[in-house]
Design a protein around this motif. Structure first.
Motif, PDB file in Angstrom:
ATOM      1  N   THR A 221       0.867  -1.183   0.000  1.00 60.97           N
ATOM      2  CA  THR A 221       0.000   0.000   0.000  1.00 60.97           C
ATOM      3  C   THR A 221       0.900   1.228   0.000  1.00 60.97           C
ATOM      4  O   THR A 221       1.608   1.486   0.977  1.00 60.97           O
ATOM      5  CB  THR A 221      -0.915   0.030   1.235  1.00 60.97           C
ATOM      6  N   PRO A 222       0.916   1.991  -1.087  1.00 59.71           N
ATOM      7  CA  PRO A 222       1.777   3.185  -1.127  1.00 59.71           C
ATOM      8  C   PRO A 222       1.178   4.344  -0.333  1.00 59.71           C
ATOM      9  O   PRO A 222      -0.044   4.481  -0.229  1.00 59.71           O
ATOM     10  CB  PRO A 222       1.816   3.535  -2.628  1.00 59.71           C
ATOM     11  N   TYR A 223       2.067   5.181   0.197  1.00 62.31           N
ATOM     12  CA  TYR A 223       1.663   6.407   0.883  1.00 62.31           C
ATOM     13  C   TYR A 223       2.356   7.586   0.234  1.00 62.31           C
ATOM     14  O   TYR A 223       3.452   7.463  -0.336  1.00 62.31           O
ATOM     15  CB  TYR A 223       2.048   6.362   2.369  1.00 62.31           C
ATOM     16  N   ASP A 224       1.714   8.756   0.341  1.00 60.71           N
ATOM     17  CA  ASP A 224       2.328   9.975  -0.186  1.00 60.71           C
ATOM     18  C   ASP A 224       3.136  10.659   0.924  1.00 60.71           C
ATOM     19  O   ASP A 224       3.295  10.129   2.031  1.00 60.71           O
ATOM     20  CB  ASP A 224       1.273  10.909  -0.781  1.00 60.71           C
ATOM     21  N   GLU A 225       3.613  11.865   0.633  1.00 58.22           N
ATOM     22  CA  GLU A 225       4.471  12.587   1.571  1.00 58.22           C
ATOM     23  C   GLU A 225       3.752  12.947   2.864  1.00 58.22           C
ATOM     24  O   GLU A 225       4.381  13.116   3.917  1.00 58.22           O
ATOM     25  CB  GLU A 225       5.031  13.839   0.908  1.00 58.22           C
ATOM     26  N   ALA A 226       2.428  13.054   2.800  1.00 56.56           N
ATOM     27  CA  ALA A 226       1.652  13.373   3.997  1.00 56.56           C
ATOM     28  C   ALA A 226       1.281  12.124   4.793  1.00 56.56           C
ATOM     29  O   ALA A 226       0.669  12.224   5.856  1.00 56.56           O
ATOM     30  CB  ALA A 226       0.386  14.130   3.606  1.00 56.56           C
TER      31      ALA A 226
ATOM     32  N   THR B 245       1.264  -7.792   3.420  1.00 56.95           N
ATOM     33  CA  THR B 245       2.290  -6.953   2.791  1.00 56.95           C
ATOM     34  C   THR B 245       1.710  -5.597   2.396  1.00 56.95           C
ATOM     35  O   THR B 245       2.446  -4.634   2.189  1.00 56.95           O
ATOM     36  CB  THR B 245       2.907  -7.673   1.577  1.00 56.95           C
ATOM     37  N   GLY B 246       0.393  -5.517   2.325  1.00 53.20           N
ATOM     38  CA  GLY B 246      -0.295  -4.250   2.094  1.00 53.20           C
ATOM     39  C   GLY B 246      -0.609  -3.513   3.384  1.00 53.20           C
ATOM     40  O   GLY B 246      -1.368  -2.537   3.359  1.00 53.20           O
ATOM     41  N   GLU B 247      -0.024  -3.968   4.512  1.00 55.52           N
ATOM     42  CA  GLU B 247      -0.224  -3.315   5.819  1.00 55.52           C
ATOM     43  C   GLU B 247      -1.705  -3.224   6.194  1.00 55.52           C
ATOM     44  O   GLU B 247      -2.181  -2.205   6.716  1.00 55.52           O
ATOM     45  CB  GLU B 247       0.421  -1.930   5.839  1.00 55.52           C
ATOM     46  N   PHE B 248      -2.422  -4.294   5.955  1.00 56.15           N
ATOM     47  CA  PHE B 248      -3.862  -4.288   6.174  1.00 56.15           C
ATOM     48  C   PHE B 248      -4.259  -3.753   7.547  1.00 56.15           C
ATOM     49  O   PHE B 248      -5.169  -2.935   7.674  1.00 56.15           O
ATOM     50  CB  PHE B 248      -4.429  -5.701   5.974  1.00 56.15           C
ATOM     51  N   TYR B 249      -3.549  -4.195   8.585  1.00 60.29           N
ATOM     52  CA  TYR B 249      -3.955  -3.802   9.935  1.00 60.29           C
ATOM     53  C   TYR B 249      -3.519  -2.387  10.293  1.00 60.29           C
ATOM     54  O   TYR B 249      -3.905  -1.867  11.344  1.00 60.29           O
ATOM     55  CB  TYR B 249      -3.440  -4.816  10.955  1.00 60.29           C
ATOM     56  N   ALA B 250      -2.737  -1.744   9.429  1.00 58.33           N
ATOM     57  CA  ALA B 250      -2.370  -0.348   9.646  1.00 58.33           C
ATOM     58  C   ALA B 250      -3.331   0.599   8.926  1.00 58.33           C
ATOM     59  O   ALA B 250      -3.248   1.813   9.102  1.00 58.33           O
ATOM     60  CB  ALA B 250      -0.942  -0.088   9.168  1.00 58.33           C
ATOM     61  N   LEU B 251      -4.224   0.050   8.117  1.00 58.69           N
ATOM     62  CA  LEU B 251      -5.161   0.866   7.351  1.00 58.69           C
ATOM     63  C   LEU B 251      -6.484   1.012   8.091  1.00 58.69           C
ATOM     64  O   LEU B 251      -6.902   0.103   8.826  1.00 58.69           O
ATOM     65  CB  LEU B 251      -5.439   0.230   5.989  1.00 58.69           C
ATOM     66  N   THR B 252      -7.153   2.125   7.883  1.00 62.87           N
ATOM     67  CA  THR B 252      -8.534   2.228   8.336  1.00 62.87           C
ATOM     68  C   THR B 252      -9.407   1.423   7.376  1.00 62.87           C
ATOM     69  O   THR B 252      -8.996   1.095   6.255  1.00 62.87           O
ATOM     70  CB  THR B 252      -9.015   3.683   8.353  1.00 62.87           C
ATOM     71  N   THR B 253     -10.613   1.125   7.795  1.00 66.39           N
ATOM     72  CA  THR B 253     -11.520   0.397   6.911  1.00 66.39           C
ATOM     73  C   THR B 253     -11.812   1.214   5.658  1.00 66.39           C
ATOM     74  O   THR B 253     -11.870   0.677   4.542  1.00 66.39           O
ATOM     75  CB  THR B 253     -12.819   0.037   7.648  1.00 66.39           C
ATOM     76  N   ASP B 254     -11.966   2.519   5.804  1.00 66.60           N
ATOM     77  CA  ASP B 254     -12.204   3.370   4.625  1.00 66.60           C
ATOM     78  C   ASP B 254     -11.015   3.322   3.668  1.00 66.60           C
ATOM     79  O   ASP B 254     -11.196   3.300   2.441  1.00 66.60           O
ATOM     80  CB  ASP B 254     -12.462   4.816   5.053  1.00 66.60           C
TER      81      ASP B 254
ATOM     82  N   GLY C  96       6.612   5.291  -0.166  1.00 66.27           N
ATOM     83  CA  GLY C  96       6.536   5.828   1.175  1.00 66.27           C
ATOM     84  C   GLY C  96       7.047   4.843   2.205  1.00 66.27           C
ATOM     85  O   GLY C  96       7.447   3.720   1.884  1.00 66.27           O
ATOM     86  N   PRO C  97       7.051   5.253   3.466  1.00 64.22           N
ATOM     87  CA  PRO C  97       7.508   4.371   4.550  1.00 64.22           C
ATOM     88  C   PRO C  97       6.415   3.384   4.933  1.00 64.22           C
ATOM     89  O   PRO C  97       5.318   3.382   4.364  1.00 64.22           O
ATOM     90  CB  PRO C  97       7.775   5.355   5.685  1.00 64.22           C
ATOM     91  N   THR C  98       6.720   2.541   5.900  1.00 62.68           N
ATOM     92  CA  THR C  98       5.671   1.724   6.518  1.00 62.68           C
ATOM     93  C   THR C  98       5.133   2.478   7.726  1.00 62.68           C
ATOM     94  O   THR C  98       5.762   3.398   8.235  1.00 62.68           O
ATOM     95  CB  THR C  98       6.223   0.357   6.969  1.00 62.68           C
TER      96      THR C  98
END
Length: 298
Positions: free
Chosen positions: A17-22, A51-60, A270-272
């Motif tokens: 799951t990619p993240y931007d600078e924010a 590997t998509g950091e599922f548990y770090a994501l919100t449901t939305d 992005g980072p994790t």
């Protein structure tokens, strides 16, 4: 597009799951990664996996990732969408993933500290109903529930596969023998464990390497399908260092290693997010640099 049974016996590629600078999700950054993997022959991309950091994501966020990945794939392959968390979030995500065009659902084993095997059956049934009956792959990270409970889960209508993610091939063989022979048992511990699981009847495997080096994953799969274990182990040996980095710190660098490799090859995702480790330590980064250079990836 491959049919689901063929795709399950292939490589389930777990996308980052990619993240931007924010620090917000940036699905568009997956485009070159996904295009390369599908171009190499990836059988089935997976969104909202570990590997998509599922548990770090919100449901939305997970819902957005499911929608965006299905749109990016655009019918080129079946899409497996990860589903989990509390029952209401899981059902909401299942419904949204089905509406987005996911081919099947991967049901994360509930991490709740109080999980009854029969309660998990109810959990899977509720998710199936919420999705409108999409086929399902069970993600099994804890085989302590026993063969009988695994057989009960596999008997839920719509279960087509099991992602076996415990280092117990004998228990895999016992579970496979106790269940409907039409179910596909997939090696859930990536390339390194794939030959062992193939030897007891599993087919296909999951991979985080596909984000970085999909051609190697496909070559390993081809060797295993040809029962060429010597070649498969040779190919695995040349990517072992990558998996060793990912396994450090109690597997806390699992996604870190993938994202650091992507960054080193010019694809910044992005980072994790904590509690995953970020960044790699200098020693880990040196190992990664050596691996990438020796593999011709940089």
């Amino acid at each position: 597009m491959l049919d689901l049974d063929t795709a399950l016996a292939g490589i389930s590629g777990i996308l980052v799951t990619p993240y931007d600078e924010a620090g917000d999700i940036a699905p568009g950054r997956l485009t070159p990664i996904l295009d390369r993997a599908l171009g190499a022959g990836l059988h089935m991309p997976v969104v909202n996996g570990n590997t998509g950091e599922f548990y770090a994501l919100t449901t939305d966020e997970a819902i957005t990732m499911a929608r965006e990945v299905c749109a990016m794939v655009d019918g080129r392959a079946p899409v497996l969408a990860g589903i989990g968390r509390g029952i209401r979030d899981a059902c909401e995500l299942a419904k949204a993933s089905a509406e987005a065009g996911a081919t099947a659902l991967m049901i994360h084993q509930p991490p709740d500290p109080f999980v009854a095997p029969r309660g998990t059956v109810d959990y899977v049934k509720a998710i199936a109903d919420a999705s409108g009956g999409l086929p399902m792959m069970l993600y099994l990270r804890n085989d302590a529930i026993g063969t009988g409970a695994i057989a009960d889960l596999c008997a839920v209508p719509g279960v087509k596969g099991v992602k076996w993610a415990t280092p117990n091939p004998q228990k895999l063989a016992a579970a496979k023998a106790a269940c409907d022979p039409s179910i596909t048992w997939v090696g859930g511990l990536a390339e390194v464990w794939a030959p062992t699981f193939y030897a007891v009847g599993a087919r296909g495997f999951t991979s985080g390497l596909i984000n970085v080096w999909p051609e190697r994953s496909l070559a390993i799969h081809a060797a295993l399908e040809a029962s060429d274990y010597v070649e498969a182990n040779r190919l695995i040996g040349e990517m072992q260092a990558f998996e060793d980095i990912r396994a450090e710190e109690l597997n806390g660098t699992n996604v870190t290693g993938v994202k650091a490799a992507l960054l080193a090859t010019g694809l910044d995702c992005g980072p994790t997010r904590p509690p995953s480790a970020w960044p790699l330590t200098p020693a880990q980064q040196d190992k990664l640099q050596t691996f990438l250079e020796m593999s011709g990836l940089i």
